[in-house]
Design a protein around this motif. Structure first.
Motif, mmCIF file in Angstrom:
data_model
loop_
_atom_site.group_PDB
_atom_site.id
_atom_site.type_symbol
_atom_site.label_atom_id
_atom_site.label_comp_id
_atom_site.label_asym_id
_atom_site.label_seq_id
_atom_site.Cartn_x
_atom_site.Cartn_y
_atom_site.Cartn_z
ATOM 1 N N GLN A 149 1.864 -10.069 2.889
ATOM 2 C CA GLN A 149 0.914 -9.065 2.406
ATOM 3 C C GLN A 149 -0.522 -9.431 2.738
ATOM 4 N N LEU A 164 1.669 -6.114 5.487
ATOM 5 C CA LEU A 164 1.711 -5.285 4.282
ATOM 6 C C LEU A 164 2.327 -3.925 4.588
ATOM 7 N N MET A 165 1.845 -3.326 5.701
ATOM 8 C CA MET A 165 2.364 -2.002 6.057
ATOM 9 C C MET A 165 3.844 -2.089 6.416
ATOM 10 N N ARG A 215 6.084 -4.173 5.277
ATOM 11 C CA ARG A 215 6.891 -4.296 4.060
ATOM 12 C C ARG A 215 6.951 -2.960 3.326
ATOM 13 N N ASN A 216 5.808 -2.301 3.216
ATOM 14 C CA ASN A 216 5.788 -0.993 2.556
ATOM 15 C C ASN A 216 6.718 -0.015 3.260
ATOM 16 N N LEU A 217 6.624 -0.004 4.589
ATOM 17 C CA LEU A 217 7.453 0.927 5.371
ATOM 18 C C LEU A 217 8.929 0.660 5.101
ATOM 19 N N ARG A 269 10.308 -0.742 2.476
ATOM 20 C CA ARG A 269 10.694 -0.407 1.104
ATOM 21 C C ARG A 269 10.797 1.105 0.909
ATOM 22 N N MET A 299 6.477 -13.645 0.913
ATOM 23 C CA MET A 299 6.107 -12.253 0.623
ATOM 24 C C MET A 299 4.597 -12.124 0.501
ATOM 25 N N LYS A 300 3.994 -13.078 -0.212
ATOM 26 C CA LYS A 300 2.533 -13.058 -0.367
ATOM 27 C C LYS A 300 1.849 -13.174 1.000
#
Lengths: 252, 336
Positions: A109, A116-117, A119-121, A123, A105-106
């Motif tokens: 990111q 990062l984007m 993962r954000n998308l 979630r 995960m780190k």
């Protein structure tokens, strides 16, 4: 062979490029319908395209009104598609083992391009799907769209709501941070309170008495394969049933 | 014909007209067996009532039909039915092929454009949010360090809020299962009238009833949460049990069955169900609902209000120790 190629070559030599491109078997095999600007082609494109054939050729004019549906059912499905695509991309970088999951995960990111984007998308789309599916249920209720002959599809919708919650919850564990494990601890303790089979339910969900590697692999498999398959089946039934019940509801 | 709607019937209610039909049918002698004296006339059984009730039959069929007698009741019912059918036919002439065709539009391009635009709008806004706002990733999982507060994902915080007030089996399993797999799927089998399908808040009182229910439910839920926090079911029952010498009132396991506990199950369940009946009674008093659909608006709106209020309470108003506090209270911060 040469005979068949002759009209194509003639068109080419005369500079009739558009005809050379479109009036041949290869083009017509891949683009089976002409541009849908005539009623005939508007109908044919719905028949001949596997994705569009979910829809009928024509619908009632009232069904188009945006303030009637707010596109919520379609957007629920679209969110599922976003989640599938972004989820598959995330799977390339994520390993479901307690020793490496958090580091993956780190890395997502900090090292992976657009990780990062991505993962954000994933979630936010998951939260969005819970909200949109719930709002879709409200729309169907407040417009009376569950009434005969649509009772069965309303029930299928309730199952889809449950599966959406469950899909979202199984994904919640995967980052393997404090937020994830303790949320799942709270959730599985709740399930552990089931009368008569509480201990067994909790054991089944955790793959043991305590949250750990077994839990992670169980929830991972449920999240990326098992539940998406199940929800796809119910979505297929849900969409097919709309057609069978006479399209989306409308005033009589 | 004597049994058709006559001009003097304007402004009468259907029931009054039905009574008049019955009178006229009796006056015409319909209902008496033909060729018999009144003394011996046995009440004739209606021969097949279907041809009489068939709306398409010309009206002469009732009055002038020789053969078996038609009871006055059946003849009157047939006349009333004829009138209904005529009214429906007058209101809604079957649309011609052309009219029907004009009510339909092609999915390509009309619907697919809307779908595509809404999908793109959603995708762009999600991408935008994803660029601006970071999803949380806190410290590595540590099963020895319990964060305080420990919370489930937001869509389960309504259940976690419920959990604070009652037996975990009731809050975490029974209530959500009954709602999601019992009550919600049951709605269409109870409310079957299709008159208002396809309209937002389709009955005349729907909006008023829904708004009233939403406000009522919000107040009741907040009051109950505050009551349990400030006074509490358990302390209250404890003092009653002490004062009256009835320890079973606070026994969490009476007769060895946890689901019989007053504090964990019976009282919370009553506090959940009683306000629903109070709501239905208030609605009956204030709005005089017309149909079961009106009550259904209330019940479903109550569920939505409960979902929203409990989710907000569990998300923003519960801090360390899951105590009730303002969202800006410093004790909202997660500690380990």
């Amino acid at each position: 062979m040469m005979n068949e190629l002759r009209p194509f070559l003639e068109d080419l030599s005369r500079g009739n490029f558009r005809r050379a491109l479109t009036e041949n078997r290869v083009f017509k095999a891949w683009f089976r319908t002409g541009y849908p600007s005539t009623p005939r082609n508007q109908a044919l494109i719905m028949f001949n395209n596997v994705f569009l054939h979910l829809h009928p050729v024509r619908i009632r004019r009232e069904s188009l009104k945006i303030t009637y549906t707010f596109c919520l059912g379609g957007l629920s499905f679209f969110l599922f598609l976003i989640l599938t695509v972004s989820g598959v991309l995330l799977m390339f970088y994520y390993r479901p083992a307690t020793t490496v999951a958090y580091q993956d995960m780190k890395d997502l990111q900090t090292i992976v391009n657009f990780g990062l984007m991505l993962r954000n998308l994933h979630r936010y789309s998951a939260h969005g799907m819970v909200i949109v599916v719930f709002l879709h249920m409200l729309r169907v209720f407040y417009t009376g769209s569950y009434k005969p002959p649509r009772e069965f599809n309303w029930g299928v919708g309730a199952i889809l709501l449950f599966l959406t919650f469950f899909l979202s919850f199984t994904g919640y564990l995967l980052p393997w941070d404090q937020l994830a494990v303790w949320a799942v601890t709270v959730g599985t303790n709740m399930a552990g309170a089931t009368p008569f089979i509480g201990e067994q339910t909790r054991f089944l969900l955790l793959g043991g008495y305590e949250i750990g590697d077994n839990t992670l692999i169980r929830w991972y498999v449920l999240h990326v394969i098992a539940l998406p398959l199940v929800i796809s089946i119910f979505m297929a039934v849900h969409f097919w049933r709309i057609r069978k019940d006479g399209g989306i509801s409308g005033p009589l | 014909m004597a049994l058709d709607k006559s001009p003097d019937m304007e402004g009468m209610t259907p029931a009054e007209r039905a009574a008049l039909y019955k009178q006229r049918a009796a006056a015409l002698g319909i209902g008496k067996a033909p060729n018999t004296s009144g003394a011996t006339a046995a009440p004739a059984k209606p021969a097949a009532p279907s041809p009489v009730a068939a709306p398409a039959l010309p009206s002469t069929a009732v009055a002038e039909r020789p053969g078996p007698a038609v009871p006055a009741k059946v003849a009157a019912a047939a006349a009333a039915r004829r009138e209904q059918v005529a009214a429906v036919a007058a209101r809604e002439a079957a649309p011609s092929h052309k009219e029907q065709s004009e009510r339909l539009v092609y999915v390509w391009p009309h619907l697919v454009t809307i779908e595509f635009m809404s999908a793109m709008l959603l995708l762009f806004s999600l991408v935008l949010v994803s660029v601006v706002l970071q999803a949380p990733l806190i410290g590595h999982a540590n099963l020895d360090k319990t964060p305080n507060p420990s919370k489930a994902p937001w869509y389960f915080l309504n259940l976690q809020e419920l959990l604070l007030h009652m037996h975990p089996a009731l809050a975490g399993v029974i209530v959500p299962s009954v709602v999601l797999f019992g009550l919600i799927p049951a709605i269409p089998y109870i409310d079957r009238n299709t008159a208002d399908v396809g309209k937002w808040f389709g009955t005349p009182k729907a909006v008023r009833i829904s708004v009233f229910t939403f406000i009522y439910s919000t107040f009741v839920l907040i009051a109950e949460i505050l009551f349990d926090e400030l006074i509490g079911v358990k302390p209250l029952l404890k003092s009653i049990a002490d004062a009256t010498g009835q320890p079973w009132l606070v026994d969490p396991n009476p007769l060895g069955i946890g689901l019989l506990s007053m504090t964990n199950v019976i009282v919370p369940l009553t506090l959940m169900i009683a306000p629903i009946f109070l709501l239905l009674w208030l609605l009956k008093l204030i709005y005089k609902p017309d149909t079961i659909r009106d009550y259904m608006f209330a019940l479903f709106t109550g569920f939505v209000a409960a979902f929203i209020v409990l989710t907000i309470s569990g998300t923003f108003f519960r801090g360390q120790g899951m105590r009730l506090m303002w969202p800006w209270d410093p004790r909202q911060e997660r500690v380990e």
